[in-house]
Design a protein around this motif. Structure first.
Motif, PDB file in Angstrom:
ATOM      1  N   UNK A 185      30.376  61.489 -44.289  1.00 25.70           N
ATOM      2  CA  UNK A 185      29.560  60.548 -43.949  1.00 25.70           C
ATOM      3  C   UNK A 185      29.218  59.499 -45.363  1.00 25.70           C
ATOM      4  N   UNK A 186      29.382  59.854 -46.422  1.00 23.65           N
ATOM      5  CA  UNK A 186      28.958  59.236 -47.598  1.00 23.65           C
ATOM      6  C   UNK A 186      30.157  58.334 -47.448  1.00 23.65           C
ATOM      7  N   UNK A 187      31.517  58.574 -47.115  1.00 22.16           N
ATOM      8  CA  UNK A 187      32.636  57.485 -47.303  1.00 22.16           C
ATOM      9  C   UNK A 187      32.222  56.268 -46.020  1.00 22.16           C
ATOM     10  N   UNK A 188      31.694  56.922 -44.970  1.00 28.17           N
ATOM     11  CA  UNK A 188      31.542  56.077 -43.921  1.00 28.17           C
ATOM     12  C   UNK A 188      30.136  55.089 -44.353  1.00 28.17           C
ATOM     13  N   UNK A 189      29.379  55.767 -44.941  1.00 20.61           N
ATOM     14  CA  UNK A 189      27.885  54.947 -45.139  1.00 20.61           C
ATOM     15  C   UNK A 189      28.076  53.929 -46.382  1.00 20.61           C
ATOM     16  N   UNK A 190      29.356  53.978 -47.154  1.00 22.32           N
ATOM     17  CA  UNK A 190      29.376  53.123 -48.112  1.00 22.32           C
ATOM     18  C   UNK A 190      30.404  52.007 -47.720  1.00 22.32           C
ATOM     19  N   UNK A 256      30.698  44.367 -57.329  1.00 26.56           N
ATOM     20  CA  UNK A 256      30.934  45.710 -57.029  1.00 26.56           C
ATOM     21  C   UNK A 256      32.288  46.000 -56.188  1.00 26.56           C
ATOM     22  N   UNK A 257      32.357  45.285 -55.175  1.00 27.00           N
ATOM     23  CA  UNK A 257      33.258  45.399 -54.078  1.00 27.00           C
ATOM     24  C   UNK A 257      34.469  44.530 -54.268  1.00 27.00           C
ATOM     25  N   UNK A 292      40.727  47.095 -58.075  1.00 26.86           N
ATOM     26  CA  UNK A 292      41.704  47.984 -58.650  1.00 26.86           C
ATOM     27  C   UNK A 292      42.002  47.681 -60.037  1.00 26.86           C
ATOM     28  N   UNK A 293      41.865  46.073 -60.220  1.00 24.44           N
ATOM     29  CA  UNK A 293      42.276  45.848 -61.923  1.00 24.44           C
ATOM     30  C   UNK A 293      40.949  45.795 -62.555  1.00 24.44           C
ATOM     31  N   UNK A 299      33.452  53.632 -56.974  1.00 18.90           N
ATOM     32  CA  UNK A 299      32.557  53.805 -55.820  1.00 18.90           C
ATOM     33  C   UNK A 299      33.443  53.826 -54.630  1.00 18.90           C
ATOM     34  N   UNK A 300      32.924  53.835 -53.246  1.00 17.45           N
ATOM     35  CA  UNK A 300      33.820  53.912 -52.268  1.00 17.45           C
ATOM     36  C   UNK A 300      34.886  52.823 -52.133  1.00 17.45           C
ATOM     37  N   UNK A 301      34.578  51.503 -52.129  1.00 15.59           N
ATOM     38  CA  UNK A 301      35.265  50.598 -52.248  1.00 15.59           C
ATOM     39  C   UNK A 301      36.535  50.595 -52.955  1.00 15.59           C
ATOM     40  N   UNK A 302      36.534  51.230 -54.294  1.00 17.79           N
ATOM     41  CA  UNK A 302      37.474  51.273 -55.103  1.00 17.79           C
ATOM     42  C   UNK A 302      38.591  52.365 -54.225  1.00 17.79           C
ATOM     43  N   UNK A 303      37.872  53.542 -53.967  1.00 19.81           N
ATOM     44  CA  UNK A 303      38.664  54.495 -53.377  1.00 19.81           C
ATOM     45  C   UNK A 303      39.499  54.022 -52.215  1.00 19.81           C
ATOM     46  N   UNK A 304      38.767  53.061 -51.336  1.00 18.54           N
ATOM     47  CA  UNK A 304      39.286  52.588 -50.089  1.00 18.54           C
ATOM     48  C   UNK A 304      40.466  51.557 -50.554  1.00 18.54           C
TER      49      UNK A 304
END
Length: 575
Positions: A185-190, A256-257, A292-293, A299-304
């Motif tokens: 849910x944390x992944x979805x929320x972010x 952030x994103x 990525x650079x 945060x989640x956007x980085x992992x995504x």
């Protein structure tokens, strides 16, 4: 409609949004959908199903196809149970199916999933309906939904059918049902769900999206598919004015994103003042090398972004022979075109090495060319910019577009032509330009193309204007801009407080602006090529924007020859 929902479900607290437009189109379809919604709430867990659908979409499943498949399976799961308990439902169901066949049969027959839906519905009406073997096999699997006792059984069938019919590589790339359900849910929320919502700028985007899917999954009529088809004719997004506080937060959100900007605040302010004028005066430019650079934090956007990079690299390995072949072919085309410019040509001149056999002309002829000198070809007067559309509309083609950019970049590196590669998208009033490589970077930077990620909207005119500005600062005589886009400039306007509200950047208004920026660059001596990476229905728009200088890439296998033909033409000019 609400009374039917409550009567069938037995739960008078259930809420539903009555679709009056659907009722006007067919009262039986609308009434049957209400009955089904009540039945599904009674026999199954609609929250669990809704969450599964959201998680599957999160892992890059096609929302429209997944929803249509879920609708079909839910119809089979609850239809039989309903008829046993309430025999009168059969009459409503048959009338709803007949209306649906009258209204949608032609559209259904155009896709594989549509033909499966038609086969199931026609057999329900006629008793038997012969179809090809693979459709019949899938139809038998759909019929297994009748025997399901709980929601997870139903989800397994839907998931299996999606992986067979819609995306046979889904499991290989993203994993099976276990991986889908493991999304937290944390992944979805972010995650930013704005691209999937029918309205913009919800604060609780995930909650709204889950609600949107759960309302749609029991529909008999595939409204989502029709909405996709009508997007061009009727996009009615509203202009939203945000407060100064929220505007300040939006810059932090962008950072952030999309990663930190590589420009200093002073330089960024200077470029915004210089370029964000006229219809773009309420917009801002943001220059970055990507999350990525230069991430702000983990945060989640980085992992995504890491996950999407892996997907791009997987596609590269899957198509590496085609990609390598394209790079080789494009390199050879460019190399041959440049041989002519590299050749040393000996010409008569009034200075240089004396030619004894021409000395007799002294005093006898006005031709004073008694010498020869060598003229050497020069390729150092070429520079190329590659600009890639990274808006959400490119999501389904993301990997292929990344490969196209990589092919061009590798071939240009092979023949040592300086070039820069950037992508663009728009979030709120920020047009984000992500730089993958700079003009004189080492070829190892070409691998940054696999960091290509799509999201949000696209303000093509401003992105082209900003890219052209950088290109015009170069000293090279011959400048080329290659734009990879889908021919659909579209941006939802978010205005600063007290600013004038311009027209939404869409349709003819956006096309005209994009075409104007391209013509302006051509008038300044920049050669602009549009590489069309979209759907065939948008070809007319692409022609309006780029004129005759655009290439339509139907298959990546022919990519190098089409682009090579244009670049060769530019290289051979003025030789």
């Amino acid at each position: 409609m609400k009374n039917l929902l409550w009567t069938v479900s037995g739960d008078y607290k259930l809420e539903m949004k009555a679709d009056l437009a659907a009722f006007r189109r067919s009262k039986y379809i609308a009434l049957y959908d209400s009955i089904k919604q009540g039945a599904f709430a009674r026999y199954y867990d609609k929250e669990l199903m809704g969450l599964y659908l959201v998680k599957k979409v999160f892992l890059q499943a096609d929302e429209v196809s997944l929803t249509a498949l879920a609708q079909l399976c839910i119809e089979e799961a609850v239809g039989g149970k309903l008829e046993q308990e309430r025999p009168g439902v059969r009459n409503v169901r048959n009338k709803a199916l007949r209306d649906l066949m009258d209204l949608e049969f032609e559209r259904m027959s155009m896709t594989t999933l549509g033909r499966l839906r038609a086969a199931v519905f026609q057999e329900a009406l006629r008793g038997t309906y012969p179809v090809e073997k693979r459709i019949d096999n899938w139809r038998r699997q759909v019929y297994q939904c009748r025997e399901t006792e709980d929601t997870m059984e139903l989800i397994r069938i839907i998931d299996s059918l999606y992986n067979q019919i819609i995306d046979p590589k889904f499991e290989q790339v993203h994993g099976g049902l276990k991986s889908v359900l493991a999304v937290t849910m944390q992944e979805l929320a972010e995650y930013d769900w704005q691209d999937f919502l029918t309205e913009e700028l919800y604060e609780e985007a995930l909650e709204e999206y889950v609600k949107q899917l759960t309302e749609r999954m029991t529909d008999l009529d595939d409204k989502a598919g029709k909405e996709e088809e009508k997007k061009e004719q009727q996009v009615q997004k509203k202009i939203t004015v945000i407060s100064p506080e929220l505007l300040e937060k939006s810059h932090t959100y962008v950072e952030l994103n999309y990663g930190k900007s590589y420009l200093s605040p002073t330089e960024e302010k200077r470029l915004n003042h210089l370029l964000c004028r006229d219809i773009h005066s309420d917009c801002s430019l943001y220059f970055t090398e990507g999350i990525l650079k230069n991430p702000v934090k983990r945060n989640y956007q980085l992992e995504y972004a890491k996950r999407l990079k892996s997907k791009n690299i997987f596609l590269y390995h899957d198509k590496h022979r085609i990609v390598k072949r394209n790079i080789y072919v494009l390199t050879e085309i460019l190399r041959k075109a440049m041989v002519l410019r590299n050749e040393t040509v000996e010409v008569l001149s009034d200075s240089g090495n004396i030619v004894p056999s021409r000395l007799w002309r002294v005093g006898r002829s006005q031709d004073a060319r008694l010498f020869t000198r060598e003229l050497k070809g020069d390729t150092a007067d070429f520079v190329v910019d590659v600009l890639i559309d990274a808006s959400g509309s490119q999501m389904s083609r993301q990997g292929d577009v990344a490969l196209q950019g990589y092919i061009i970049s590798e071939a240009l590196s092979n023949v040592e032509i300086p070039h820069r590669v950037m992508s663009f998208c728009t979030f709120w009033d920020y047009t984000i330009l992500q730089r993958f490589r700079e003009y004189d970077d080492d070829r190892k930077e070409n691998a940054n193309l696999f960091n290509y990620v799509t999201s949000s909207n696209n303000r093509d005119g401003l992105a082209i204007k900003a890219t052209g500005y950088g290109l015009l600062q170069r000293e090279e005589e011959k400048k080329i801009l290659i734009v990879l886009s889908d021919g659909r400039p579209y941006d939802v306007i978010v205005n600063r407080p007290n600013a004038r509200n311009p027209k939404p950047y869409q349709g003819e208004y956006a096309v005209r602006d994009t075409g104007h920026e391209i013509r302006k660059l051509r008038n300044l001596g920049v050669s602009v090529l549009g590489v069309f990476a979209g759907e065939e229905k948008d070809l007319k728009t692409e022609k309006k924007i780029f004129g005759k200088d655009f290439a339509y890439i139907r298959d990546i296998a022919g990519f190098s020859r089409i682009v090579g033909r244009y670049l060769t033409k530019q290289l051979e000019e003025d030789v």
